[in-house]
Enzyme design. Sequence first.
Site, short mmCIF file in Angstrom:
data_model
loop_
_atom_site.label_atom_id
_atom_site.label_comp_id
_atom_site.label_asym_id
_atom_site.label_seq_id
_atom_site.Cartn_x
_atom_site.Cartn_y
_atom_site.Cartn_z
N CYS A 141 -10.35 -15.12 -4.25
CA CYS A 141 -10.96 -13.85 -3.82
C CYS A 141 -10.41 -13.34 -2.51
O CYS A 141 -10.44 -12.15 -2.24
CB CYS A 141 -12.46 -14.02 -3.62
SG CYS A 141 -13.25 -14.87 -4.95
N GLU A 198 -13.86 -16.89 -13.61
CA GLU A 198 -13.38 -18.07 -12.90
C GLU A 198 -14.11 -19.32 -13.38
O GLU A 198 -13.52 -20.40 -13.50
CB GLU A 198 -13.57 -17.89 -11.38
CG GLU A 198 -12.63 -18.72 -10.54
CD GLU A 198 -12.57 -18.23 -9.10
OE1 GLU A 198 -11.84 -17.26 -8.84
OE2 GLU A 198 -13.27 -18.80 -8.24
N LYS A 241 -7.24 -6.80 2.39
CA LYS A 241 -7.47 -6.07 1.15
C LYS A 241 -6.54 -4.86 1.04
O LYS A 241 -6.23 -4.40 -0.05
CB LYS A 241 -8.93 -5.61 1.06
CG LYS A 241 -9.91 -6.76 0.82
CD LYS A 241 -9.93 -7.22 -0.62
CE LYS A 241 -10.78 -8.47 -0.79
NZ LYS A 241 -10.52 -9.15 -2.07
N GLU A 253 -12.56 -20.34 -16.48
CA GLU A 253 -11.27 -20.95 -16.16
C GLU A 253 -11.46 -22.39 -15.67
O GLU A 253 -10.74 -23.31 -16.09
CB GLU A 253 -10.57 -20.12 -15.07
CG GLU A 253 -9.12 -20.50 -14.80
CD GLU A 253 -8.51 -19.65 -13.69
OE1 GLU A 253 -9.23 -18.84 -13.07
OE2 GLU A 253 -7.30 -19.82 -13.44
N SER A 257 -6.73 -19.98 -8.96
CA SER A 257 -7.31 -19.26 -10.09
C SER A 257 -6.49 -18.00 -10.34
O SER A 257 -6.08 -17.32 -9.41
CB SER A 257 -8.76 -18.89 -9.77
OG SER A 257 -9.18 -17.87 -10.64
#
Lengths: 570, 136, 407
Positions: free
Chosen positions: A302, A282, A361, A285, A322
Amino acid sequence: MIKLTIDGINLEVEAGKTILEAASAAHIKIPTLCYEEGLTIYGGCRLCVVEVEGERLLQPACATEAKEGMVVKTNTPQVREVRKTLFELIVASHDISCQLNCLTCSKNGNCELREAAEIIGISEMRLLPIDKGYGEDWSSYSIVREPNKCITCGRCIRKCEETQGIGIFTMANRGPATIVTTYGDKGMGNVECTNCGQCILSCPTGALHEVYHYEKVWEVLNDPKKHVVVQTAPAVRVAISEPFGGDPGTIATGQLVSALRRLGFDRVFDTNFTADLTIVEEGTELIKRITKGGALPLLTSCSPGWIKFIEHFYPELLDNVSTCKSPQQMFGALAKSYYAEKNEISREDLVVVSVMPCTAKKFEAQRPEMAGDVDYVLTTRELAQMIKTAGIDMEKLEEGEYDQLMGTSSGAADIFGATGGVMEAALRTAYELITGQELGMLDFKEVRGLTGIKEAEIEIGDLKVKAAVAHGLGNVRHLMERIKAGEEFHFIELMACPGGCLGGGGQPSPTNQHVREKRMKGLYNIDSLKELRKSHQNPYITKVYEEYLGEPGSHKAHQLLHTEYTARGV
Amino acid sequence: MEYASFLERMHTVQDTYGYIPENEIDKIAKEFNIPRAKVYGTIRFYSMFYTEPTGKYIIRVCDSLSCHINQSKEIVQIIKDYLGVEHGQTTADKKFTLEIVECLGYCGEGPVMMVNEHVYTRVSGNMVLDILKNCV
Amino acid sequence: MQETLFLKHRESENIKDYPFSALKKALAMEPAGVVAEIKKSGLKGRGGAGFPTGVKWELALQEEADQKYVICNGDEGEPGTFKDRYLLEGTPFKVLEGIIIAAYACGAEQGYIYIRGEYDGPIRIFKKVLESAREKGIIGPNVMGSGFSFDLYLVKGAGAYVCGDETSLINSIEGKRGKSRIKPPYPITKGLFDRPTIVNNVETLAAAAEIINQGAERYLSLGTEDSRGTKLVCLSGDVCNPGVYEVEFGQVTLQEIIYDLGKGIKNNRPLKFVVPGGISTQVLTEQEIDIPYTYEDIAEAGSGLGSGAVVVVADGHDLVDLMLNVSRFFMDETCGTCFPCREGNRQVYHMLKKVNGNLNEEKSRIIADIGKTIHLAARCGLGQTSLNFINSVLKKFENELIVRGDS
């Protein structure tokens, strides 16, 4: 200041405080169900009713302001009688017609109905339970609703709307037919739910819980053909003690590892490892977008609750997110490639389990873009249950060490679990990558803490990086509106849950402000005690690039570690 | 302020479609920037709003105390038998939706029934059958 | 035995024929003067709670705000009550006049009249009234040339009894679920759109208009010290001549209302009980109804005057069936917010449903306990009074209802 008397105790409280708050200051515990700190007052359950001198009827302590000279009695025969009857009524409509329902309930152990029953002192149940006969909602990958256990206190509704700024829940109908439901009764999986799971933390009963994966995990652990590896998210280690009586924030990394090993996982790895990897990818990036052009501000990726949020509510800004997968998914992708190849394990025999403070998640692991990389996701609560089931004495366990290859991490990875942590970790790395100089002071205090939106301007060489951090989707929404209005930032960290992952929807109950603070302290302590505090200096990160990925942002890294998003809308 | 017109708008939609379709809920949610679940939940609070299509004629029969002691129960049974539906249901031909409702405010003239907005007072079994037969 | 006609008359349908004399008088006075007149008259709210209207207006007048609202509560829905429909259909201009006077007295420039959705006739009538009033400058930027600006909007309810509660009504106008609000703050300080708001019943406002018209003195000369003026009584049930009757407080007894005005019980059956003020009040037996029709006398008899709905119940009905009927009403109509009301009414309904002629002392005691809990702990008036009917029937007809011994 206001002077009043509660149960004969003379008190002085700030003007504007409620009787409930005043009573708490006098160490008088008044039972509540629909009340939750931080949410608007509902005044529905009426369990907190008290006698106020001069009032004909009982008054709800949660909704009644303390007034000068007020004389309050919280423990009179009338109050006790009313609370008992009230409690009987609540229980009669709640799905516990058979005691076994309590034993099989997700909230067994920390059900607030039980707590209330204890305070009230229930000795008899005279009413017949009424079966509401509602179906369960299994439409979501992350969360299950069992409306028969719902007491319609509305805490999930308020949490979702007020704290998270979303509002997928509503009350529908009226009278006893009043239910908590979603838009068009479509179910949580078919509406703009972000799967954050904050509603689970708010639910006083077992009407909301995660989609359990632990049965499946037991299955694979018992299957000798399967090679089962597990990864643990940063925030789990400072919360896993709580269900065993430990203080919130207790650092239990070593015990956590040992417990997982005892449960039979073949390798115990750390999501922290891929958190470090995330920072490197990241960070690369970010530098590329700043120096070579690209959508700014760069938004972190995340938090899967946040990702689903932006896909629903700000799809026009998806280019800013991202492309890095979350640490969980980077881990899954690497485990099923790098680790599997290195150890000659076939993909079919390799099972990746993760332990997360998070319910979203579970959804993330099922996303078609990366399905199959992570097989099962356990919440902190589920893991605690497994440890209990296995009879492991968690508190007395020796401290274990993570297995190597994907087990070493920097302190920067630990603080991923706290709001501002990803930002701080990224700044530590970006600074050194951009300037080529060593960063002296590693602590970026301005992005720490529980303030809803934090902003900082950091000088990295010639570059002034404008950074912002938001946690809790309500705050996130505010920040997004500012971006839409044209405010300029370079880099923004966004987390769906208040406090970040440490306050995740998969964490043990209770998770409140006090608990969040303590868990946060735990995480920053881990970081400060580590030698290795910068992601890019993690030797195993260097190794994985050398051995497998090439360099940050390489084609292979992109294939394995990056992803794309889906505009969902509402 | 403008949101005060919510009920009125929903009445218009209800009258136009015979129910409140999802796209209308979405529209109002977007317009007022409130969660669509909330609009949905609000609609579901009110008995006169439906989220599923209703029959061409909504039959409302009062069964509150004053009508009840004036034999509204029998009227209700006659209508149920004739239409073959229970409270809250719509006939298969989508012609009638039956609602056993609380007080309609014609307590001195019970039993009372409404066919859409039309009120019939002091109804008898034969009268209601005639009324229903005349609904085409 | 005669009616006392203070409010009751039929208006011409044409606004040109209506003099608006009360409004003219009011507009010529200071707002505080109007408030004083109403206060002096002793008028009490006719929706059921009986709060002194003048006091309410005075409090509203004292409030300082960029906007205040007046709401006319026409969400009449308590079983047995139909007087507001009577006024809305028969004397809509007087109601309108009352609303404007209230607004003027309190300094409200906007108002709402909320009429229950099932009242299609009154809604049609009032829509026309508003149109013609706007045309004639009775409402609008310069009410009757007085410089006072007031506009009034009609809101059609959508089928929810609980919206008759003033805070629920406010939520409903705001386009929300019609659940009651936590009080305080009271609407007087923080009501519609968080502004000071007075909510008055249709009959209250019509009476206020007539009080200004005829003077508080005239009103004071009617009724008793605690019950001034007249009341519209809605007589229904097993009575020969049901309808809306206007009676002067204290001049007739409850018995006379039933036997004289109502011409007695149908088919000369014996009386079982009377519901004196709508089904949220306690029933009175034949021995208890020879009392003057006043707030105080009915309260003394252990019940309430409520909305003025007198439901006469003759002997011969199945009491459990009647209790179930009332229970179902409250169960279905609670807003669902507060637990005692929602769960208490549900539980009582289910208990009664399972009685099968076997109501024992224990069940009766549980129902009484639930009644007490609801009364003491529920959040709004609807809840607090929801078991009055059932518990009074259970108490007064205990001997018939309770099966003694083990059951």
